[in-house]
Design an enzyme around this catalytic site. Sequence first.
Site, PDB file in Angstrom:
ATOM      1  N   TYR A  93       0.827  -1.212   0.000  1.00  0.00           N
ATOM      2  CA  TYR A  93       0.000   0.000   0.000  1.00  0.00           C
ATOM      3  C   TYR A  93       0.857   1.256   0.000  1.00  0.00           C
ATOM      4  O   TYR A  93       0.577   2.212  -0.715  1.00  0.00           O
ATOM      5  CB  TYR A  93      -0.964  -0.019   1.201  1.00  0.00           C
ATOM      6  CG  TYR A  93      -2.078  -0.990   0.948  1.00  0.00           C
ATOM      7  CD1 TYR A  93      -3.242  -0.576   0.333  1.00  0.00           C
ATOM      8  CD2 TYR A  93      -1.928  -2.341   1.266  1.00  0.00           C
ATOM      9  CE1 TYR A  93      -4.253  -1.475   0.043  1.00  0.00           C
ATOM     10  CE2 TYR A  93      -2.929  -3.239   0.980  1.00  0.00           C
ATOM     11  CZ  TYR A  93      -4.091  -2.806   0.365  1.00  0.00           C
ATOM     12  OH  TYR A  93      -5.072  -3.693   0.059  1.00  0.00           O
ATOM     13  N   VAL A  94       1.894   1.252   0.806  1.00  0.00           N
ATOM     14  CA  VAL A  94       2.736   2.450   0.895  1.00  0.00           C
ATOM     15  C   VAL A  94       3.650   2.552  -0.328  1.00  0.00           C
ATOM     16  O   VAL A  94       3.714   3.588  -1.002  1.00  0.00           O
ATOM     17  CB  VAL A  94       3.571   2.415   2.199  1.00  0.00           C
ATOM     18  CG1 VAL A  94       4.634   3.497   2.191  1.00  0.00           C
ATOM     19  CG2 VAL A  94       2.661   2.569   3.400  1.00  0.00           C
ATOM     20  N   ASP A 126       9.872  -5.890  -5.249  1.00  0.00           N
ATOM     21  CA  ASP A 126       9.073  -6.684  -4.316  1.00  0.00           C
ATOM     22  C   ASP A 126       9.433  -8.151  -4.507  1.00  0.00           C
ATOM     23  O   ASP A 126       9.852  -8.569  -5.590  1.00  0.00           O
ATOM     24  CB  ASP A 126       7.569  -6.468  -4.555  1.00  0.00           C
ATOM     25  CG  ASP A 126       6.764  -6.737  -3.301  1.00  0.00           C
ATOM     26  OD1 ASP A 126       6.213  -5.784  -2.712  1.00  0.00           O
ATOM     27  OD2 ASP A 126       6.703  -7.915  -2.853  1.00  0.00           O
ATOM     28  N   LYS A 134       2.979  -8.825  -7.825  1.00  0.00           N
ATOM     29  CA  LYS A 134       2.963  -7.348  -7.745  1.00  0.00           C
ATOM     30  C   LYS A 134       3.881  -6.737  -8.798  1.00  0.00           C
ATOM     31  O   LYS A 134       3.539  -5.743  -9.441  1.00  0.00           O
ATOM     32  CB  LYS A 134       3.374  -6.887  -6.341  1.00  0.00           C
ATOM     33  CG  LYS A 134       2.303  -7.201  -5.316  1.00  0.00           C
ATOM     34  CD  LYS A 134       2.620  -6.657  -3.951  1.00  0.00           C
ATOM     35  CE  LYS A 134       1.495  -7.049  -2.998  1.00  0.00           C
ATOM     36  NZ  LYS A 134       1.711  -6.660  -1.626  1.00  0.00           N
ATOM     37  N   ASN A 177      -0.651   8.426  15.153  1.00  0.00           N
ATOM     38  CA  ASN A 177      -1.648   7.357  15.080  1.00  0.00           C
ATOM     39  C   ASN A 177      -2.350   7.132  16.417  1.00  0.00           C
ATOM     40  O   ASN A 177      -3.541   6.846  16.454  1.00  0.00           O
ATOM     41  CB  ASN A 177      -1.006   6.061  14.570  1.00  0.00           C
ATOM     42  CG  ASN A 177      -0.990   6.033  13.043  1.00  0.00           C
ATOM     43  OD1 ASN A 177      -1.524   6.937  12.401  1.00  0.00           O
ATOM     44  ND2 ASN A 177      -0.377   5.025  12.464  1.00  0.00           N
ATOM     45  N   HIS A 228      -4.921   9.862  16.569  1.00  0.00           N
ATOM     46  CA  HIS A 228      -6.085   9.575  15.726  1.00  0.00           C
ATOM     47  C   HIS A 228      -6.980   8.549  16.421  1.00  0.00           C
ATOM     48  O   HIS A 228      -8.201   8.703  16.477  1.00  0.00           O
ATOM     49  CB  HIS A 228      -5.653   9.009  14.358  1.00  0.00           C
ATOM     50  CG  HIS A 228      -4.772   9.926  13.579  1.00  0.00           C
ATOM     51  ND1 HIS A 228      -3.960   9.509  12.556  1.00  0.00           N
ATOM     52  CD2 HIS A 228      -4.569  11.264  13.684  1.00  0.00           C
ATOM     53  CE1 HIS A 228      -3.305  10.539  12.062  1.00  0.00           C
ATOM     54  NE2 HIS A 228      -3.647  11.609  12.731  1.00  0.00           N
ATOM     55  N   CYS A 259     -12.744  23.195  37.968  1.00  0.00           N
ATOM     56  CA  CYS A 259     -13.681  22.726  36.927  1.00  0.00           C
ATOM     57  C   CYS A 259     -13.365  21.344  36.363  1.00  0.00           C
ATOM     58  O   CYS A 259     -14.200  20.440  36.428  1.00  0.00           O
ATOM     59  CB  CYS A 259     -13.722  23.730  35.783  1.00  0.00           C
ATOM     60  SG  CYS A 259     -14.378  25.311  36.315  1.00  0.00           S
TER      61      CYS A 259
HETATM   62  N1  LIG Z   1      -0.986   0.827   4.724  1.00  0.00           N
HETATM   63  C1  LIG Z   1      -0.940   2.077   5.133  1.00  0.00           C
HETATM   64  O1  LIG Z   1      -1.849   2.877   4.861  1.00  0.00           O
HETATM   65  C2  LIG Z   1       0.245   2.593   5.892  1.00  0.00           C
HETATM   66  C3  LIG Z   1       0.295   3.942   6.207  1.00  0.00           C
HETATM   67  C4  LIG Z   1       1.410   4.431   6.876  1.00  0.00           C
HETATM   68  C5  LIG Z   1       2.436   3.576   7.237  1.00  0.00           C
HETATM   69  N2  LIG Z   1       2.357   2.244   6.939  1.00  0.00           N
HETATM   70  C6  LIG Z   1       3.489   1.415   7.299  1.00  0.00           C
HETATM   71  O2  LIG Z   1       4.227   1.178   6.113  1.00  0.00           O
HETATM   72  C7  LIG Z   1       4.786  -0.137   6.110  1.00  0.00           C
HETATM   73  C8  LIG Z   1       4.298  -0.900   4.908  1.00  0.00           C
HETATM   74  O3  LIG Z   1       2.878  -1.031   4.977  1.00  0.00           O
HETATM   75  P1  LIG Z   1       2.020  -1.583   3.767  1.00  0.00           P
HETATM   76  O4  LIG Z   1       0.595  -1.498   4.190  1.00  0.00           O
HETATM   77  O5  LIG Z   1       2.454  -0.951   2.496  1.00  0.00           O
HETATM   78  O6  LIG Z   1       2.496  -3.131   3.772  1.00  0.00           O
HETATM   79  P2  LIG Z   1       2.167  -4.263   2.695  1.00  0.00           P
HETATM   80  O7  LIG Z   1       2.140  -5.539   3.445  1.00  0.00           O
HETATM   81  O8  LIG Z   1       0.983  -3.870   1.863  1.00  0.00           O
HETATM   82  O9  LIG Z   1       3.416  -4.225   1.718  1.00  0.00           O
HETATM   83  C9  LIG Z   1       4.686  -4.660   2.076  1.00  0.00           C
HETATM   84  C10 LIG Z   1       5.329  -5.223   0.819  1.00  0.00           C
HETATM   85  O10 LIG Z   1       6.689  -5.468   1.106  1.00  0.00           O
HETATM   86  C11 LIG Z   1       7.060  -6.645   0.388  1.00  0.00           C
HETATM   87  N3  LIG Z   1       8.300  -7.151   0.978  1.00  0.00           N
HETATM   88  C12 LIG Z   1       8.498  -7.719   2.182  1.00  0.00           C
HETATM   89  N4  LIG Z   1       9.809  -8.037   2.346  1.00  0.00           N
HETATM   90  C13 LIG Z   1      10.447  -7.627   1.232  1.00  0.00           C
HETATM   91  C14 LIG Z   1      11.807  -7.654   0.812  1.00  0.00           C
HETATM   92  N5  LIG Z   1      12.778  -8.159   1.579  1.00  0.00           N
HETATM   93  N6  LIG Z   1      12.105  -7.163  -0.405  1.00  0.00           N
HETATM   94  C15 LIG Z   1      11.131  -6.633  -1.191  1.00  0.00           C
HETATM   95  N7  LIG Z   1       9.839  -6.599  -0.856  1.00  0.00           N
HETATM   96  C16 LIG Z   1       9.497  -7.065   0.356  1.00  0.00           C
HETATM   97  C17 LIG Z   1       5.854  -7.548   0.509  1.00  0.00           C
HETATM   98  O11 LIG Z   1       5.836  -8.549  -0.482  1.00  0.00           O
HETATM   99  C18 LIG Z   1       4.717  -6.536   0.363  1.00  0.00           C
HETATM  100  O12 LIG Z   1       4.307  -6.409  -0.988  1.00  0.00           O
HETATM  101  C19 LIG Z   1       4.376  -0.742   7.451  1.00  0.00           C
HETATM  102  O13 LIG Z   1       5.393  -0.488   8.381  1.00  0.00           O
HETATM  103  C20 LIG Z   1       3.139   0.032   7.819  1.00  0.00           C
HETATM  104  O14 LIG Z   1       2.934   0.038   9.224  1.00  0.00           O
HETATM  105  C21 LIG Z   1       1.280   1.750   6.261  1.00  0.00           C
END
Ligand SMILES: NC(=O)c1ccc[n+]([C@@H]2O[C@H](COP(=O)([O-])OP(=O)(O)OC[C@H]3O[C@@H](n4cnc5c(N)ncnc54)[C@H](O)[C@@H]3O)[C@@H](O)[C@H]2O)c1
Length: 438
Positions: free
Chosen positions: A10-11, A30, A35, A214, A217, A268
Amino acid sequence: MNVVVVGMGYVGSVCSACFASRGHHVVGVDTSEFKVACIERGESPIVEKGLSELIATARREGRLNATTAIASAVPAADIVLVCVGTPSAEDGSLDLTHVKRACAEVGRALKGTGRFTTVVMRSTMLPGSVLSELTPVLEQACGGRAGVDFGVAYNPEFLREGTAVDDFFGADYTIVGAGCERSAAALRELYDGVGGELIVTAIPTAEMVKYVNNSFHALKVAFANEVGRLCKRESIDSHEVMRLVCRDTKLNISPVYLSPGFAFGGSCLPKDLRAIHSRSRHHGLELPVIGNVMRSNDLHVEEAVHLIERFRRRRLGFLGLSFKAGTDDLRESPILRVIGTLVGKGYGVLLHDPNIDMERVLGANRRFVEDEVPYLPERLRGDLDQVLAESEVVVVGNRSREYREIGPRLRSGQVLVDLVAAVDRSTVTAGEYHGLAW
Ligand SMILES: NC(=O)c1ccc[n+]([C@@H]2O[C@H](COP(=O)([O-])OP(=O)(O)OC[C@H]3O[C@@H](n4cnc5c(N)ncnc54)[C@H](O)[C@@H]3O)[C@@H](O)[C@H]2O)c1
C-alpha cells in the site's frame, strides 16, 4: 532522481507512482512476482483511488519499472525507500524481521558502488529502530559507515488508504528524520514541490511522531465514540455536539492543552470529569477513555513526587501553588497533592506564590485551605529570595512571570524541578535543570 522503492504494498506502490509522476525515475522492488508483474503491465497491485492511472502513465512514459531483483536495482539509486511491512509479533511487539532482511539486501547491493545513496525507512517503526537496529545491519552488509559512505533517514508515511494519492499531493507537511545533511538534502530534492513544508528533525523524533499521530487519531475516534454512546443514552444528538465541539478552534481543535506539562486541576476539570463519569455509570455505560482521564492525571502527580524524591535532598521550595498563574484559586491544585505527600514524609517545605496572601484567601478557597492544606499558612513566604536561598530543590509549579526568570539565580548544586516547562533550561548555568516529562 533515481529512486528505488523496496516493498510494493500500500505504501510502496503509492509513493512509487507519485514520485514517478513528479519526474523521478522509480524502480519498485518486491518479492512478490504478482505485484512486480502488475506494475510492469502498467496496472496497480492494490485498489487505491487514482493509483491505476498514475501507474499506467508512469509506465507509458518510461519512469516506472518493477523487479524482484533488488541487487540489480539498488546500485544506480540516489535514494532507496524501504516500505516493507512491520507487523505485530504474537506478544504485540513490533516485528522488524522483514525490514532487517530488506536492509541487509540493500546494504549488500550498495557494497562497492562508490555512490552516496540515502536509505530512507518509510515503514512504521518504534523510536531507536533506525539507529540501533537497522543502521548496523546496513553498515555490516555494505562494509561502510552511515553518514560517510551512505546516508540514513526516516520519513514517516501519513497517507490514508482510500485517499492516499490525494494525501500525497496535498500533505500539510513532510517529516524527515535525517542522520546527516546529505541525506536531508537528498530528501529535499526528492520532495521538491510536493508534500507541503519539509521539516527536518532527529531520526528518533520522526519515528515517535508517527506513533503519536496514530495514537492521537485512535484516541480521537475512541473519544468521539464514547461521546456518541453517552449522548445516545441521553437522547442528545451526538453529531451536533461534536460539530459544536470542533467549531471551537481556539481551545478545542488547536495546540492548546497539547503540550506536555503538569497535571490539570482547578475547580472545573476534575469536578466535571467526575460528574460525567458518574452520569455514564448511572446509565450502566462504560467509558474507559473518559473514565480513566483522572487516573492518568493522578499518575502524573505521582511522577512529580518520584522525580523530586530522586534527588534525596530534604529542603524543598515550591514556587507557584495555584493550578495556573494569575489566580489565587487553590481548589484541586495538583501541586498541593505533591506538597502534601512530601510534607507527610517529613520534608522541609517552603512555599511561595505571588497571588496567595493568606489574609485575602476567602470563602470556599479559605475553607479548602483549612480543611485540605492546613500546613500552608505557616510555610508560605512572601519573599522569593528567601525561598530560593533556603531550598536545595526548587520546584516550579506554575508559570508566573517571576518564576520563568529564576534560571540564572540558582546556585551551584541546587536542583530545579520544572513541572510546567516555565524555565528556559539554557538559562540555568549553575544548578541542575530537570523537567517533569521533557
Ligand atoms: N498501509 C498504510 O496505509 C500505511 C500507512 C502508513 C504507514 N504504513 C506502514 O508502512 C509499512 C508498509 O505497509 P504496507 O501497508 O504498504 O504493507 P504491505 O504488506 O501492503 O506491503 C509490504 C510489501 O513489502 C514486500 N516485501 C516484504 N519483504 C520484502 C523484501 N525483503 N524485499 C522486497 N519486498 C518485500 C511484501 O511482499 C509486500 O508487498 C508498514 O510499516 C506500515 O505500518 C502503512
